[in-house]
Design an enzyme around this catalytic site. Structure first.
Site, PDB file in Angstrom:
ATOM      1  N   LYS A   1       0.926  -1.261   0.178  1.00 42.64           N
ATOM      2  CA  LYS A   1      -0.011   0.076   0.119  1.00 42.64           C
ATOM      3  C   LYS A   1       0.749   1.353   0.046  1.00 42.64           C
ATOM      4  O   LYS A   1       0.426   2.089  -0.807  1.00 42.64           O
ATOM      5  CB  LYS A   1      -0.906   0.006   1.211  1.00 42.64           C
ATOM      6  CG  LYS A   1      -2.051  -0.984   1.069  1.00 42.64           C
ATOM      7  CD  LYS A   1      -3.079  -0.821   2.295  1.00 42.64           C
ATOM      8  CE  LYS A   1      -3.992  -2.145   2.417  1.00 42.64           C
ATOM      9  NZ  LYS A   1      -4.964  -1.968   3.582  1.00 42.64           N
TER      10      LYS A   1
ATOM     11  N   ASP B   1      -9.493   2.821   2.724  1.00 37.97           N
ATOM     12  CA  ASP B   1      -9.661   2.171   3.930  1.00 37.97           C
ATOM     13  C   ASP B   1     -10.238   3.331   4.901  1.00 37.97           C
ATOM     14  O   ASP B   1     -11.055   2.876   5.902  1.00 37.97           O
ATOM     15  CB  ASP B   1      -8.210   2.072   4.259  1.00 37.97           C
ATOM     16  CG  ASP B   1      -7.682   0.615   3.821  1.00 37.97           C
ATOM     17  OD1 ASP B   1      -8.481  -0.309   3.713  1.00 37.97           O
ATOM     18  OD2 ASP B   1      -6.631   0.370   3.608  1.00 37.97           O
TER      19      ASP B   1
ATOM     20  N   GLY C   1       1.153   0.999  11.937  1.00 39.17           N
ATOM     21  CA  GLY C   1       1.510   0.637  10.602  1.00 39.17           C
ATOM     22  C   GLY C   1       0.552   1.299   9.625  1.00 39.17           C
ATOM     23  O   GLY C   1      -0.180   2.438   9.948  1.00 39.17           O
TER      24      GLY C   1
HETATM   25  P1  NAP Z   1       1.808  -3.145   9.426  1.00 35.32           P
HETATM   26  O1  NAP Z   1       1.966  -1.994   8.432  1.00 35.32           O
HETATM   27  O2  NAP Z   1       2.652  -4.232   9.281  1.00 35.32           O
HETATM   28  O3  NAP Z   1       1.742  -2.589  11.148  1.00 35.32           O
HETATM   29  C1  NAP Z   1       1.401  -3.642  11.952  1.00 35.32           C
HETATM   30  C2  NAP Z   1       1.427  -2.800  13.426  1.00 35.32           C
HETATM   31  O4  NAP Z   1       1.342  -3.961  14.193  1.00 35.32           O
HETATM   32  C3  NAP Z   1       2.909  -2.161  13.382  1.00 35.32           C
HETATM   33  O5  NAP Z   1       2.901  -1.244  14.443  1.00 35.32           O
HETATM   34  C4  NAP Z   1       3.518  -3.423  14.292  1.00 35.32           C
HETATM   35  O6  NAP Z   1       4.573  -2.995  15.088  1.00 35.32           O
HETATM   36  C5  NAP Z   1       2.420  -3.865  15.146  1.00 35.32           C
HETATM   37  N1  NAP Z   1       2.616  -5.711  15.386  1.00 35.32           N
HETATM   38  C6  NAP Z   1       2.981  -6.366  14.428  1.00 35.32           C
HETATM   39  N2  NAP Z   1       2.870  -7.500  15.307  1.00 35.32           N
HETATM   40  C7  NAP Z   1       2.868  -7.185  16.441  1.00 35.32           C
HETATM   41  C8  NAP Z   1       2.855  -8.081  17.727  1.00 35.32           C
HETATM   42  N3  NAP Z   1       2.951  -9.488  17.434  1.00 35.32           N
HETATM   43  N4  NAP Z   1       2.581  -7.510  18.792  1.00 35.32           N
HETATM   44  C9  NAP Z   1       2.539  -6.138  18.870  1.00 35.32           C
HETATM   45  N5  NAP Z   1       2.271  -5.294  17.734  1.00 35.32           N
HETATM   46  C10 NAP Z   1       2.633  -5.905  16.526  1.00 35.32           C
HETATM   47  O7  NAP Z   1       0.214  -3.808   9.234  1.00 35.32           O
HETATM   48  P2  NAP Z   1      -1.007  -2.952   8.646  1.00 35.32           P
HETATM   49  O8  NAP Z   1      -1.028  -2.895   6.983  1.00 35.32           O
HETATM   50  O9  NAP Z   1      -0.879  -1.503   9.426  1.00 35.32           O
HETATM   51  O10 NAP Z   1      -1.966  -4.034   9.060  1.00 35.32           O
HETATM   52  C11 NAP Z   1      -2.390  -4.059  10.418  1.00 35.32           C
HETATM   53  C12 NAP Z   1      -3.587  -5.104  10.613  1.00 35.32           C
HETATM   54  O11 NAP Z   1      -4.864  -4.571  10.105  1.00 35.32           O
HETATM   55  C13 NAP Z   1      -3.592  -6.413   9.897  1.00 35.32           C
HETATM   56  O12 NAP Z   1      -4.034  -7.324  10.781  1.00 35.32           O
HETATM   57  C14 NAP Z   1      -4.383  -6.068   8.741  1.00 35.32           C
HETATM   58  O13 NAP Z   1      -4.832  -7.443   8.009  1.00 35.32           O
HETATM   59  C15 NAP Z   1      -5.623  -5.405   9.286  1.00 35.32           C
HETATM   60  N6  NAP Z   1      -6.293  -4.377   8.268  1.00 35.32           N
HETATM   61  C16 NAP Z   1      -7.399  -4.677   8.117  1.00 35.32           C
HETATM   62  C17 NAP Z   1      -8.325  -3.995   7.242  1.00 35.32           C
HETATM   63  C18 NAP Z   1      -9.584  -4.326   7.043  1.00 35.32           C
HETATM   64  O14 NAP Z   1     -10.335  -3.653   5.992  1.00 35.32           O
HETATM   65  N7  NAP Z   1     -10.573  -4.797   8.164  1.00 35.32           N
HETATM   66  C19 NAP Z   1      -7.575  -3.115   6.355  1.00 35.32           C
HETATM   67  C20 NAP Z   1      -6.200  -2.810   6.562  1.00 35.32           C
HETATM   68  C21 NAP Z   1      -5.553  -3.579   7.514  1.00 35.32           C
HETATM   69  P3  NAP Z   1       6.153  -3.052  14.721  1.00 35.32           P
HETATM   70  O15 NAP Z   1       6.318  -1.706  13.996  1.00 35.32           O
HETATM   71  O16 NAP Z   1       6.727  -2.881  16.072  1.00 35.32           O
HETATM   72  O17 NAP Z   1       6.365  -4.342  13.924  1.00 35.32           O
END
Ligand code: NAP
Length: 267
Positions: free
Chosen positions: A67, A103, A130
């Site tokens: 993205k 989003d 993120g």
């Molecule tokens: P991302 O850019 O990889 O960011 C993930 C965030 O979560 C970062 O702050 C990361 O911290 C933290 N994190 C990852 N693993 C962790 C753990 N085990 N414990 C604590 N913190 C953790 O991912 P994203 O694109 O933002 O997506 C995040 C979530 O939202 C995913 O589950 C995705 O499927 C979901 N999502 C859903 C929708 C929807 O339409 N429902 C849309 C978008 C995203 P660090 O920086 O320390 O790694």
């Protein structure tokens, strides 16, 4: 209206995505002779795939992990995509790739239709910093009387996110983020795999707080189930996923999709 040459989802990997099921249901219901296909694209190939798709007059969605990187592939960005710094929806206009972000609208609409917006003024705790947390912060910025507190295990990421949005600050501790917050949002992948570790212990949430989990699972994520067991209003991320997809459909075809058909396809 001229239909796009092709409709795709770009991700890596994308095999687990629910988007093809509900987008194809919407296409069938509209009678459009198009299929929505998931394309697994390695990060190193994203720019060349974007050029090929532009030549094919394609439209589609972009998901993890592309993205943010897709922003640089677009000739034109919508104001919201530029502000968030991420693209999840694209199409081709006059031979140029246009990037947008649904989003933000998907999250906004899903919160309103599930747990509801608290009365102003109110604080929102965002766990994670993120790309998805950025979309959440952009929606909170639009809500009257709302402020956001960001907590992430990597403090620097929370600070960078807070610098980008108004009425948003990074906090040093999880408790500081959650205490007194009327809405608590999980924007980490915790819960996606069904593991029992919660992004926030439900007992930390105020008794009248609402919980919104961006992760989704059939039957609700473990955190949503635990929050509901505490008597809190809680939703997982499926309504947001469906609504961001419905808003994308509106961008591509200038008409509303059959939302009921989309919902049925993933129930
Ligand atoms: P991302 O850019 O990889 O960011 C993930 C965030 O979560 C970062 O702050 C990361 O911290 C933290 N994190 C990852 N693993 C962790 C753990 N085990 N414990 C604590 N913190 C953790 O991912 P994203 O694109 O933002 O997506 C995040 C979530 O939202 C995913 O589950 C995705 O499927 C979901 N999502 C859903 C929708 C929807 O339409 N429902 C849309 C978008 C995203 P660090 O920086 O320390 O790694």
């Amino acid at each position: 209206m001229e239909l796009p040459g092709r409709l795709v989802l770009l991700g890596h990997p994308v095999s687990h995505s629910l988007s093809p099921a509900f987008q194809n249901a919407a296409l069938r219901s509209a009678g459009f002779p198009l299929a929505y296909e998931a394309l697994d694209v390695a990060p190193a190939n994203l720019a060349s795939v974007a050029r090929l798709l532009t030549g094919e007059r394609a439209a589609g969605n972009v998901t993890v992990p592309h993205k943010e990187a897709f922003v640089a592939c677009c000739t034109t960005l919508s104001p919201v995509a530029r502000h968030v710094g991420a693209v999840n929806t694209f199409w081709v206009e006059d031979g140029a790739l246009v990037g947008d972000n649904t989003d933000v609208g998907g999250f906004d609409s899903a919160v309103r239709s599930t747990v509801g917006l608290p009365a102003a003024p109110f604080a929102v705790a965002v766990i994670g910093a993120g790309g998805a947390a950025r979309a959440v912060a952009a929606a909170v910025e639009r809500w009257h009387g709302a402020t956001a507190r960001i907590w992430s295990r990597t403090a620097a990421r929370a600070g960078q996110l807070a610098d980008r949005f108004a009425r948003t600050r990074a906090v040093a501790g999880l408790e500081e983020a959650v205490r007194g917050a009327s809405l608590v949002v999980n924007a980490t992948p915790l819960g996606l795999g069904g593991g029992e570790r919660h992004p926030v212990p439900p007992a930390l949430l105020d008794a009248d707080a609402r919980a919104f989990d961006l992760a989704y699972r059939r039957g609700g994520t473990p955190w949503v189930v635990a929050c509901r067991a505490r008597g809190l209003a809680a939703s997982d991320g499926l309504p947001m996923l469906l609504e961001q997809g419905a808003l994308s459909f509106e961008r591509w075809f200038a008409r509303a999709p059959d939302r009921e058909a989309m919902h049925k396809a993933v129930r």
